[in-house]
Motif scaffolding. Structure first.
Motif, PDB file in Angstrom:
ATOM      1  N   HIS A 131       0.640  -1.091  -0.040  1.00 10.71           N
ATOM      2  CA  HIS A 131      -0.030  -0.110  -0.012  1.00 10.71           C
ATOM      3  C   HIS A 131       1.051   1.109   0.089  1.00 10.71           C
TER       4      HIS A 131
ATOM      5  N   ASN B  87       0.066   5.496  -2.607  1.00 11.92           N
ATOM      6  CA  ASN B  87      -0.813   5.984  -1.593  1.00 11.92           C
ATOM      7  C   ASN B  87      -0.079   7.164  -0.630  1.00 11.92           C
TER       8      ASN B  87
ATOM      9  N   LEU C  37      -2.648   1.423   8.772  1.00 12.95           N
ATOM     10  CA  LEU C  37      -2.680   0.117   7.939  1.00 12.95           C
ATOM     11  C   LEU C  37      -2.079  -1.248   8.801  1.00 12.95           C
TER      12      LEU C  37
END
Length: 121
Positions: free
Chosen positions: A55, A59, A69
Motif C-alpha cells: 500500500h 498512496n 494500515l
C-alpha cells in the motif's frame, strides 16, 4: 476538492468489493494454523509488513497512514486466526474500506448537484 468522475466510482467500487477479497486471500490466507505460536506471530508480522509495503506505492506515505494500515492488518489477521474462517476477515476489510467509497459517492453527487444548479442559472 478533487473532481470525482462517474467512471472512477466503478473503479472505486471494485477497490471496495473485489480487492479486499484478493488481498485477504493473499495476505491472511497464507497464515498456517497448525504452526507454533512463534511461527504464527512471525507470519502475522510478515503479512503486516508486506501489506504495508503493497500500500506504500501510489498512496499516502505518512507514518500515521502506515500505522493505521499495520493495526488494520494485525486486526484482520487476528480475526482470521481466531475465527479460522477467511470470510470474516474479508467482510472486516470491506467494512473498513466502505467509508472511503461512500465519501467518494457523496463527493460525486455533490459535484453533480452543484453543476446542475450552476447550469440552471
Amino acid at each position: 476538492m478533487p473532481k470525482v468522475k462517474g467512471e472512477q466510482l466503478i473503479s472505486r467500487f471494485g477497490e471496495v468489493s473485489i480487492i479486499p477479497i484478493v488481498e485477504e486471500l493473499f495476505f491472511r490466507g497464507t497464515i498456517p494454523f497448525e504452526a507454533s505460536n512463534f511461527h504464527t506471530v512471525l507470519m502475522v508480522f510478515l503479512s503486516t509488513v508486506l501489506f504495508s509495503i503493497a500500500h506504500y506505492f501510489g498512496n499516502d506515505k505518512t507514518v500515521k497512514y502506515h500505522v493505521i494500515l499495520c493495526l488494520f492488518s494485525i486486526t484482520s489477521a487476528g480475526i482470521y486466526i481466531f475465527s479460522e474462517n477467511i470470510i470474516y476477515s474479508i467482510v472486516f476489510h470491506i467494512i473498513f474500506n466502505m467509508p472511503w467509497f461512500i465519501t467518494n459517492v457523496r463527493v460525486y453527487l455533490y459535484q453533480k448537484e452543484r453543476e446542475r444548479r450552476k447550469n440552471a442559472i
